[in-house]
Design a protein around this motif. Structure first.
Motif, PDB file in Angstrom:
ATOM      1  N   ASP A 464       0.825  -1.204   0.000  1.00 15.54           N
ATOM      2  CA  ASP A 464       0.000   0.000   0.000  1.00 15.54           C
ATOM      3  C   ASP A 464       0.864   1.262   0.000  1.00 15.54           C
ATOM      4  O   ASP A 464       0.501   2.273  -0.619  1.00 15.54           O
ATOM      5  CB  ASP A 464      -0.930   0.005   1.207  1.00 15.54           C
ATOM      6  CG  ASP A 464      -2.057  -1.004   1.075  1.00 15.54           C
ATOM      7  OD1 ASP A 464      -2.318  -1.459  -0.059  1.00 15.54           O
ATOM      8  OD2 ASP A 464      -2.672  -1.351   2.100  1.00 15.54           O
ATOM      9  N   ALA A 465       2.020   1.199   0.656  1.00 15.54           N
ATOM     10  CA  ALA A 465       2.896   2.372   0.711  1.00 15.54           C
ATOM     11  C   ALA A 465       3.394   2.735  -0.691  1.00 15.54           C
ATOM     12  O   ALA A 465       3.416   3.911  -1.069  1.00 15.54           O
ATOM     13  CB  ALA A 465       4.074   2.108   1.644  1.00 15.54           C
ATOM     14  N   LYS A 468       0.618   4.234  -2.795  1.00 11.35           N
ATOM     15  CA  LYS A 468       0.380   5.631  -2.435  1.00 11.35           C
ATOM     16  C   LYS A 468       1.439   6.549  -3.033  1.00 11.35           C
ATOM     17  O   LYS A 468       1.136   7.686  -3.422  1.00 11.35           O
ATOM     18  CB  LYS A 468       0.348   5.768  -0.901  1.00 11.35           C
ATOM     19  CG  LYS A 468      -0.871   5.108  -0.263  1.00 11.35           C
ATOM     20  CD  LYS A 468      -0.825   5.200   1.261  1.00 11.35           C
ATOM     21  CE  LYS A 468      -2.043   4.516   1.873  1.00 11.35           C
ATOM     22  NZ  LYS A 468      -2.005   4.561   3.359  1.00 11.35           N
ATOM     23  N   GLU A 469       2.679   6.070  -3.120  1.00 13.45           N
ATOM     24  CA  GLU A 469       3.732   6.875  -3.750  1.00 13.45           C
ATOM     25  C   GLU A 469       3.456   7.063  -5.238  1.00 13.45           C
ATOM     26  O   GLU A 469       3.644   8.152  -5.792  1.00 13.45           O
ATOM     27  CB  GLU A 469       5.102   6.226  -3.545  1.00 13.45           C
ATOM     28  CG  GLU A 469       5.598   6.222  -2.108  1.00 13.45           C
ATOM     29  CD  GLU A 469       5.959   7.617  -1.605  1.00 13.45           C
ATOM     30  OE1 GLU A 469       5.968   8.579  -2.396  1.00 13.45           O
ATOM     31  OE2 GLU A 469       6.233   7.746  -0.394  1.00 13.45           O
ATOM     32  N   ALA A 471       0.501   7.038  -6.584  1.00 13.11           N
ATOM     33  CA  ALA A 471      -0.667   7.913  -6.664  1.00 13.11           C
ATOM     34  C   ALA A 471      -0.288   9.378  -6.481  1.00 13.11           C
ATOM     35  O   ALA A 471      -0.925  10.269  -7.063  1.00 13.11           O
ATOM     36  CB  ALA A 471      -1.693   7.496  -5.615  1.00 13.11           C
ATOM     37  N   ALA A 472       0.748   9.627  -5.703  1.00 15.45           N
ATOM     38  CA  ALA A 472       1.164  11.004  -5.413  1.00 15.45           C
ATOM     39  C   ALA A 472       2.189  11.521  -6.406  1.00 15.45           C
ATOM     40  O   ALA A 472       2.601  12.692  -6.309  1.00 15.45           O
ATOM     41  CB  ALA A 472       1.743  11.075  -3.994  1.00 15.45           C
ATOM     42  N   ARG A 492      -6.443  -0.109   0.735  1.00 15.23           N
ATOM     43  CA  ARG A 492      -5.965   1.262   0.928  1.00 15.23           C
ATOM     44  C   ARG A 492      -5.094   1.714  -0.242  1.00 15.23           C
ATOM     45  O   ARG A 492      -5.198   2.853  -0.694  1.00 15.23           O
ATOM     46  CB  ARG A 492      -5.192   1.361   2.245  1.00 15.23           C
ATOM     47  CG  ARG A 492      -6.060   1.181   3.484  1.00 15.23           C
ATOM     48  CD  ARG A 492      -5.241   1.340   4.759  1.00 15.23           C
ATOM     49  NE  ARG A 492      -6.074   1.198   5.954  1.00 15.23           N
ATOM     50  CZ  ARG A 492      -5.631   1.294   7.188  1.00 15.23           C
ATOM     51  NH1 ARG A 492      -4.330   1.526   7.417  1.00 15.23           N
ATOM     52  NH2 ARG A 492      -6.463   1.152   8.204  1.00 15.23           N
ATOM     53  N   GLY A 493      -4.257   0.814  -0.707  1.00 17.73           N
ATOM     54  CA  GLY A 493      -3.420   1.164  -1.846  1.00 17.73           C
ATOM     55  C   GLY A 493      -4.244   1.411  -3.099  1.00 17.73           C
ATOM     56  O   GLY A 493      -3.996   2.355  -3.857  1.00 17.73           O
ATOM     57  N   THR A 495      -7.365   2.360  -3.212  1.00 18.52           N
ATOM     58  CA  THR A 495      -8.104   3.609  -3.020  1.00 18.52           C
ATOM     59  C   THR A 495      -7.233   4.811  -3.380  1.00 18.52           C
ATOM     60  O   THR A 495      -7.686   5.750  -4.036  1.00 18.52           O
ATOM     61  CB  THR A 495      -8.597   3.727  -1.570  1.00 18.52           C
ATOM     62  OG1 THR A 495      -9.484   2.637  -1.290  1.00 18.52           O
ATOM     63  CG2 THR A 495      -9.316   5.045  -1.339  1.00 18.52           C
ATOM     64  N   ALA A 496      -5.972   4.778  -2.975  1.00 18.10           N
ATOM     65  CA  ALA A 496      -5.058   5.878  -3.314  1.00 18.10           C
ATOM     66  C   ALA A 496      -4.882   5.993  -4.818  1.00 18.10           C
ATOM     67  O   ALA A 496      -4.883   7.100  -5.373  1.00 18.10           O
ATOM     68  CB  ALA A 496      -3.707   5.659  -2.627  1.00 18.10           C
ATOM     69  N   SER A 500      -6.208   9.188  -7.095  1.00 15.66           N
ATOM     70  CA  SER A 500      -5.060  10.022  -7.462  1.00 15.66           C
ATOM     71  C   SER A 500      -5.437  11.057  -8.524  1.00 15.66           C
ATOM     72  O   SER A 500      -6.010  10.717  -9.560  1.00 15.66           O
ATOM     73  CB  SER A 500      -3.935   9.143  -8.016  1.00 15.66           C
ATOM     74  OG  SER A 500      -2.950   9.940  -8.658  1.00 15.66           O
TER      75      SER A 500
END
Length: 557
Positions: A464-465, A468-469, A471-472, A492-493, A495-496, A500
């Protein structure tokens, strides 16, 4: 041929519609199936009638059918085609015509050429059985109807006897075929004489004058010279694509073939396994003035060695080597002369470092725009040499299915200043787990390729981390296809990724083999509004959750 066009006024929820003048356009396409002009006219009509996705799909396939890897537009065309396959692929079955009894077509995008269904096989293939004489009789009897009512001009004849093949290829309508595949499975225990008779059935049939594509797949023993001689004597006036695959057995003497008058006209050649003697074939191929694409699969070392010494290949734009140890011999290709080479694929085993480092000094290396290396071991030092080589400015597509470079190599591949024009990056870690999660997350954060459109990170432990990276990451704003299979991503991943602001251009998302139980973020159709293809296989989703997702997105089941 009655083919509904697909309107796009309801997002992905396309529906069938017909127009008064559509029938005339489709009739012209069927009557002139070998010409692009009626197809392009129909594409214009589709644009005027709110079906732009299907229109662009037709235009792209027509363009690619005549495109060489050396064409300046080739990388853009192939990437855009992949995007259109994602968008139009789920809908292709809606445009496939009804076939005569006894015929079967895979109603996915693989059976389409130049925008329309092009290939069919016998219904026995769908049932996974060996055809009976009654099956073949029905198949042959329906061929004229197939030609008259559809755009299918390619037949796949698998597991037929030579007599059955001849019966089909001499039936009314066979003279209109432009592509034939004849395959005899290894399990049938065919002999060289059987395969010679199969070749003879093709060479003496009605398809010869108009045939453009001929693909022969044999199970075990290669045909004796008599079979090859029969093929060489056939009057192929239009043949440009030849495939000869022999699964096992001794090499085959192709001298009669390379001396045939029609051999000089070949543009694409695929020789598989132990089919040929490299000392005979490769020098003959080098002399072909129009040869654009060459696949040598499971070939002997002499065949690969000859690629480094043969002189010629004036038009060869695409080369693929595949086998058990091609990297050990691929270094010899570095000394070859390939003035038009733009795409190189090598699949095999062993140490790829020497080959890649030698390639960096080859005269043809700066020309390469599409590169795929699969199966061999590459170190960080080799990635460093690669990133400093003259291939970098023009490289557009890079696929590395490798297993040994680590954080330093990934840092170089993520660097947009090193690879300013890279538009496709596929990294496959599916066969090993050398990459630590922290390294994968760092790579996702530092990825800064400014023109990136397609990204695949198969097997990298992003979690997930890492999701998220990604996505950002603002450098992913142009990405249209994202594949993150087996990357340990959970809800969670996902969803990000879905939320995004940088990934809203996605038309394809593959998150298969992850830890998704609901994929709830995808239920909101406002997010990822262009999404047309979604890979969820291998996740613990229930059938009810999948059905709910399809309803929410308005997708076809």
């Amino acid at each position: 041929m009655k083919t509904p066009h697909l309107r796009a006024d309801e997002g992905f929820g396309y529906h069938s519609a017909t127009m008064n003048d559509e029938a005339g356009l489709l009739a012209a396409i069927t009557a002139h199936a070998n010409e692009d002009t009626p197809r392009l006219a129909y594409a214009d009509w589709l644009d005027e009638n709110e079906a732009p996705v299907q229109a662009e799909f037709i235009r792209l396939q027509c363009r690619l059918a005549s495109c060489s890897a050396a064409d300046p537009d080739y990388p853009d065309l192939t990437e855009r085609h992949a995007e259109m396959v994602a968008q139009f692929g789920p809908l292709a079955k809606l445009t496939a015509p009804a076939l005569p009894p006894g015929y079967h077509a895979e109603h996915d995008i693989t059976g389409f050429q130049r925008g329309f269904l092009s290939a069919a096989s016998g219904s026995w293939r769908a049932d996974r059985r060996t055809p009976t004489d009654e099956d073949v009789e029905q198949f042959a009897a329906g061929l004229s109807q197939l030609i008259a009512t559809t755009t299918v001009r390619e037949l796949h004849l698998t597991d037929l006897t030579p007599d059955q093949v001849f019966r089909v290829l001499t039936a009314p309508g066979a003279e209109s075929l432009t592509s034939v595949l004849v395959a005899q499975r290894f399990a049938l225990g065919s002999t060289g004489d059987t395969e010679s008779e199969l070749i003879r059935a093709v060479a003496l049939s009605k398809v010869v004058p108009n045939l453009e594509y001929l693909r022969l797949f044999f199970g075990s023993t290669p045909p004796p010279t008599a079979g090859i001689t029969q093929l060489a004597r056939a009057k192929f006036d239009r043949l440009t694509h030849l495939t000869l695959w022999i699964q096992t057995g001794p090499t085959c003497d192709l001298t009669p073939l390379t001396s045939a008058a029609w051999f000089r006209n070949l543009r694409r050649v695929y020789f598989g396994d132990s089919a040929v003697r490299g000392s005979v074939l490769v020098p003959a191929l080098a002399k072909l003035p129009h040869l654009e694409s060459l696949d040598l699969i499971q070939q002997s070392a002499p065949a690969r060695k000859a690629l480094g010494t043969a002189r010629g290949f004036p038009a060869l734009a695409r080369l693929e080597l595949q086998g058990r140890v091609p990297f050990n011999d691929a270094v010899r290709v570095a000394t070859g002369r390939f003035p038009a080479l733009a795409e190189l694929t090598i699949r095999g085993e062993g140490d790829a470092n020497t080959a890649v480092q030698r390639f960096c000094f080859a005269k043809w290396w700066p020309q390469i725009r599409v590169l795929e290396l699969a199966g061999g071991w590459i170190t960080d030092e080799t990635i460093k040499a690669f990133a400093r080589s003259e291939i970098v400015p023009g490289l557009r597509v890079l696929r590395l299915h490798q297993r040994s470079f680590g954080a330093p190599g990934l840092a170089l591949l993520a660097n947009g200043s090193r690879f300013p024009n890279l538009t496709t990056l596929n990294l496959d870690l599916s066969h090993a787990t050398q990459c630590r999660p922290a390294v994968a997350v760092t790579f996702a954060r530092r990825l800064s390729l400014p023109r990136l459109r397609h990204l695949s990170l198969y097997g990298y432990p992003l979690g997930d981390a890492g999701a998220k990276e990604l996505a950002a990451n603002p450098h992913l704003a142009s990405v249209t296809r994202l594949a993150l299979r087996g990357c340990d991503i959970g809800e969670r991943g996902l969803t990000a990724l879905v939320r995004s602001p940088h990934l809203q251009q996605l038309v394809e998302l593959d998150v298969g083999n992850n830890n998704l139980k609901r994929a709830g973020a995808l239920l909101d159709p406002i997010r990822l509004p262009r999404l047309s293809a979604l890979g969820l296989g291998g996740n613990p989703l229930t059938p009810a959750a999948r059905a709910k997702l399809h309803r929410a997105r308005g997708w076809l089941a």
